[in-house]
Each structure stands twice: as structure tokens, then as C-alpha cells.
Scaffold this motif. Structure first.
Motif, PDB file in Angstrom:
ATOM      1  N   THR A 212      15.768  -2.321  -1.474  1.00 24.67           N
ATOM      2  CA  THR A 212      16.964  -2.547  -0.664  1.00 24.67           C
ATOM      3  C   THR A 212      17.188  -1.399   0.300  1.00 24.67           C
ATOM      4  O   THR A 212      17.647  -1.573   1.427  1.00 24.67           O
ATOM      5  CB  THR A 212      18.198  -2.710  -1.565  1.00 24.67           C
ATOM      6  OG1 THR A 212      17.937  -3.734  -2.529  1.00 24.67           O
ATOM      7  CG2 THR A 212      19.421  -3.093  -0.764  1.00 24.67           C
ATOM      8  N   TYR A 213      16.871  -0.200  -0.139  1.00 19.96           N
ATOM      9  CA  TYR A 213      16.976   1.004   0.691  1.00 19.96           C
ATOM     10  C   TYR A 213      15.856   1.935   0.242  1.00 19.96           C
ATOM     11  O   TYR A 213      15.298   1.776  -0.845  1.00 19.96           O
ATOM     12  CB  TYR A 213      18.335   1.676   0.539  1.00 19.96           C
ATOM     13  CG  TYR A 213      18.819   1.759  -0.898  1.00 19.96           C
ATOM     14  CD1 TYR A 213      18.359   2.749  -1.757  1.00 19.96           C
ATOM     15  CD2 TYR A 213      19.712   0.822  -1.396  1.00 19.96           C
ATOM     16  CE1 TYR A 213      18.781   2.808  -3.087  1.00 19.96           C
ATOM     17  CE2 TYR A 213      20.143   0.873  -2.719  1.00 19.96           C
ATOM     18  CZ  TYR A 213      19.677   1.868  -3.544  1.00 19.96           C
ATOM     19  OH  TYR A 213      20.090   1.919  -4.860  1.00 19.96           O
ATOM     20  N   GLY A 214      15.519   2.914   1.070  1.00 19.16           N
ATOM     21  CA  GLY A 214      14.391   3.764   0.700  1.00 19.16           C
ATOM     22  C   GLY A 214      14.249   5.005   1.550  1.00 19.16           C
ATOM     23  O   GLY A 214      13.137   5.458   1.789  1.00 19.16           O
ATOM     24  N   GLY A 215      15.336   5.560   2.024  1.00 21.69           N
ATOM     25  CA  GLY A 215      15.268   6.763   2.839  1.00 21.69           C
ATOM     26  C   GLY A 215      14.993   8.002   2.020  1.00 21.69           C
ATOM     27  O   GLY A 215      14.629   7.933   0.841  1.00 21.69           O
TER      28      GLY A 215
ATOM     29  N   GLU B  39       0.860  -1.178   0.000  1.00 21.61           N
ATOM     30  CA  GLU B  39       0.000   0.000   0.000  1.00 21.61           C
ATOM     31  C   GLU B  39       0.901   1.234   0.000  1.00 21.61           C
ATOM     32  O   GLU B  39       1.353   1.706   1.043  1.00 21.61           O
ATOM     33  CB  GLU B  39      -0.919   0.010   1.226  1.00 21.61           C
ATOM     34  CG  GLU B  39      -1.867   1.197   1.231  1.00 21.61           C
ATOM     35  CD  GLU B  39      -2.726   1.291   2.482  1.00 21.61           C
ATOM     36  OE1 GLU B  39      -3.338   2.352   2.694  1.00 21.61           O
ATOM     37  OE2 GLU B  39      -2.766   0.297   3.249  1.00 21.61           O
ATOM     38  N   ASP B  40       1.166   1.731  -1.206  1.00 24.12           N
ATOM     39  CA  ASP B  40       2.114   2.835  -1.342  1.00 24.12           C
ATOM     40  C   ASP B  40       1.602   4.074  -0.626  1.00 24.12           C
ATOM     41  O   ASP B  40       0.428   4.439  -0.737  1.00 24.12           O
ATOM     42  CB  ASP B  40       2.345   3.152  -2.822  1.00 24.12           C
ATOM     43  CG  ASP B  40       3.505   4.119  -3.025  1.00 24.12           C
ATOM     44  OD1 ASP B  40       4.629   3.648  -3.271  1.00 24.12           O
ATOM     45  OD2 ASP B  40       3.295   5.345  -2.908  1.00 24.12           O
TER      46      ASP B  40
ATOM     47  N   LEU C   2      12.005  13.498  -1.378  1.00 24.97           N
ATOM     48  CA  LEU C   2      11.041  12.430  -1.605  1.00 24.97           C
ATOM     49  C   LEU C   2      11.233  11.376  -0.525  1.00 24.97           C
ATOM     50  O   LEU C   2      12.354  11.159  -0.054  1.00 24.97           O
ATOM     51  CB  LEU C   2      11.263  11.759  -2.972  1.00 24.97           C
ATOM     52  CG  LEU C   2      11.354  12.635  -4.217  1.00 24.97           C
ATOM     53  CD1 LEU C   2      11.873  11.800  -5.393  1.00 24.97           C
ATOM     54  CD2 LEU C   2       9.994  13.241  -4.544  1.00 24.97           C
ATOM     55  N   LEU C   3      10.148  10.699  -0.177  1.00 25.66           N
ATOM     56  CA  LEU C   3      10.254   9.570   0.734  1.00 25.66           C
ATOM     57  C   LEU C   3       9.467   8.399   0.159  1.00 25.66           C
ATOM     58  O   LEU C   3       8.234   8.376   0.218  1.00 25.66           O
ATOM     59  CB  LEU C   3       9.712   9.912   2.126  1.00 25.66           C
ATOM     60  CG  LEU C   3       9.897   8.793   3.163  1.00 25.66           C
ATOM     61  CD1 LEU C   3      11.375   8.618   3.518  1.00 25.66           C
ATOM     62  CD2 LEU C   3       9.079   9.057   4.421  1.00 25.66           C
ATOM     63  N   PRO C   4      10.146   7.417  -0.450  1.00 25.99           N
ATOM     64  CA  PRO C   4       9.443   6.201  -0.877  1.00 25.99           C
ATOM     65  C   PRO C   4       8.993   5.429   0.353  1.00 25.99           C
ATOM     66  O   PRO C   4       9.801   5.133   1.233  1.00 25.99           O
ATOM     67  CB  PRO C   4      10.506   5.445  -1.678  1.00 25.99           C
ATOM     68  CG  PRO C   4      11.813   5.962  -1.177  1.00 25.99           C
ATOM     69  CD  PRO C   4      11.586   7.370  -0.715  1.00 25.99           C
TER      70      PRO C   4
END
Length: 324
Positions: A77-80, A42-43, A58-60
Motif C-alpha cells: 500500500t505504501y513503501g517509502g 524482482e526485489d 530502508l527503502l522497500p
């Protein structure tokens, strides 16, 4: 003043442009990559703008409502935070405050935050780590990867000891040999992971083929074949900014017998340096959030000259984040 905006598909172009102009974004954070498995999450990604409507960050992210949890980002793998060159230290604080208010309004209590490792930074971008400290974030997990600095690589040890000229005679390296090469390599990946590790690859062949078609300049496959043309191993690379990241690297039984992986690395390491990449990252050698180290896998990567880079995840209370 920073304003937060929830991502919508109509903002895909603006999102991708901001990733491309950022200090620390890679193609994994662009929407065509994030959305290939959108049905699993749920994006609830966020965009942060200045008073002049410039996108500063931006924040994924996505939400697990049943756990009252926001994650940045469970499918990556990462998403900061992905930050514009214009974003300042206090801007990042304001982004975190906006993030906290947004997720609290959705019923979340905690954020799992996975900062982008420093090797992917085109310019220093660790403002987020400071504010996580101020919010008393807890280190939740720490995976360890083996990474080569291609500008000054350590001497590799494995192939000098083990690679024999006769065993490698006739081997051929091919880049992007098409769908047949992808399928042959994927058969090897699946077989090795199932027989040696009782697991399956994260991606299916269809997913890898889709991603390769979407990112022909960022995903590349090198295969090793015998003189007769039989593929016995290979390496799938994600080319992310200044990092050539090994996503999958496997050889079959004949490939192990002929030291095909060592032979391939002898060629790939100088080739990635010639193409201008700063790092060759072999990926993590840990499981269970870093609480288990696969020493044999770590030894293999160290044998190629890799040394430790950490992929971290932090747990932070959203009420504390909101009070920064």
C-alpha cells in the motif's frame, strides 16, 4: 557519509530490526510480509548505513526492467523510506542520491515513490517529501481514504439513522474465530466483490491465512454472526503501529438487511480506542490512481466519522534525484 547496500535474504533480521526501531515503519514493511508474494516482484530493496554501520534507513523497492522503472513498492500500500530516529534531513538527501545511483546502474530511468502516510508515523517523518520537491517529482496518483481520529472522533451519522434495534437483535461479534471463520468471511468478501463490483479480493484465502499465521498480533478478524452462529459479515484489520487499518469489510445479503456493518462499527470504534490506537483507517474510496471517486463508498466511511487521508505516489527522474 551514507552508504547504500542492496538487500539480500541474509539481511532479513537486520532489516526487520530496523523497521521495528524506526519512526514510521509498520509490519507491512517487515520481510515476512513483503516476501509472501516475492515471486511476483524482482526485489531490489536498499539499506542505508552511517559511517559507524548503523542502519539509518530502508527503502522497500523492486524493479520492472522492461519499463526501466523502479517502484517503492508495487506490492505494498505504501513503501517509502523507513527512517531511524537518528536520520537527519541531509541524511535523507544522501539516501535518495544513493538510491538514484543504484537504480541508474540497473538501467532504470524513473522511480515511482509511495511515501508512508503521516498517520503511520510514530514521530514526524516527512523529510522525503522535501527532497522529492527539490528533485521536481511529479504527483503520479492520489488515493483518498476515510480515517477516524479515535482521540476525538466525529459523531457517526449512519447508524443513528438506520440501525434498528429489532434488526440487530441476537447479533454476536467474535474476534479471531479460527480458520472456519476466515473461510466463511472470505466467501462473503468474494461474493460481494464479484456480484457488486465485478472484481476479486487482492489476497486469496490461503494468502490471508498465511499472513494471519505470520502476524497473529497484527492481523485480526472480527466477524458478525446471527444467534444461530451463521456468519453474515465481518472486518479484517491490519494493526499497523498507531493505526487500525480496515483491509476488508463486507457483509452479505442478510448482513445488509440487518444493518450488521453499522452494528459492528458501533462496537469496533470504541474498542480500538480502548486498545490504544490513534486512528481507524477505512481504506481508500478511489480507483484509477485517484481519478475516479466511488462516492457511495466515501459516503459510507464518512457516515462512520471518517475524513480524508491521502495515499500518494510520486514519479521522479533518477538523474534529477542523483543531482540533489
Amino acid at each position: 557519509m551514507i552508504a547504500g547496500l542492496t538487500y539480500h535474504a541474509s539481511l532479513a533480521r537486520e532489516w526487520d530490526q530496523a523497521v521495528g526501531a524506526s519512526r514510521n515503519g509498520t509490519f507491512l514493511l517487515r520481510r515476512p510480509f513483503m516476501d509472501y508474494h516475492a515471486d511476483r516482484f524482482e526485489d531490489h530493496s536498499l539499506l542505508f548505513t552511517s559511517h559507524s554501520d548503523d542502519i539509518l534507513g530502508l527503502l522497500p523497492a523492486h524493479i520492472r526492467r522492461e519499463q526501466q522503472l523502479a517502484i517503492s513498492h508495487g506490492g505494498l500500500t505504501y513503501g517509502g523510506l523507513v527512517l531511524s530516529p537518528k536520520a537527519t534531513l541531509t541524511d535523507v538527501r544522501d539516501m535518495f542520491v544513493q538510491t538514484a545511483h543504484c537504480f541508474l546502474a540497473e538501467g532504470c530511468k524513473q522511480l515511482i515513490y509511495k511515501p508512508i502516510p503521516h498517520i503511520y508515523h510514530a514521530y514526524p517523518t516527512q523529510e522525503d517529501l522535501y527532497w522529492l520537491f527539490r528533485a521536481e517529482a511529479r504527483l503520479e496518483s492520489r488515493a483518498v481514504a476515510g480515517t477516524i481520529d479515535l482521540q476525538s472522533p466525529l459523531a457517526a451519522t449512519l447508524w443513528h439513522r438506520k440501525t434498528k434495534k429489532q434488526a440487530c437483535e441476537g447479533l454476536q461479534m467474535t474476534e479471531n474465530g479460527g480458520h472456519d471463520a476466515q473461510a466463511a468471511f472470505w466467501d462473503i468478501v468474494c461474493e460481494v466483490l464479484e456480484t457488486r463490483h465485478a472484481t476479486r479480493p487482492v489476497h486469496s484465502l490461503d494468502e490471508i491465512s498465511l499472513l494471519c499465521s505470520r502476524f497473529p498480533n497484527e492481523i485480526t478478524l472480527f466477524t458478525v454472526a446471527t444467534a444461530e452462529g451463521s456468519i453474515i459479515g465481518g472486518c479484517l484489520l491490519f494493526l499497523a503501529g498507531q493505526v487500525a487499518h480496515v483491509q476488508y469489510m463486507e457483509v452479505g445479503e442478510e448482513g445488509r438487511r440487518r444493518r450488521a456493518l453499522d452494528w459492528l462499527m458501533q462496537r469496533l470504534i470504541p474498542l480500538m480506542h480502548q486498545r490504544g490506537y490513534r486512528y481507524l483507517d477505512y481504506g481508500i474510496s478511489t480507483e484509477q490512481g485517484g481519478r475516479y471517486l466511488n462516492e457511495g463508498l466515501a459516503y459510507q466511511k464518512e457516515g462512520f466519522g471518517g475524513r480524508a487521508v491521502c495515499y500518494d505516489a510520486y514519479a521522479v527522474d533518477l538523474e534529477k534525484l542523483a543531482s540533489l
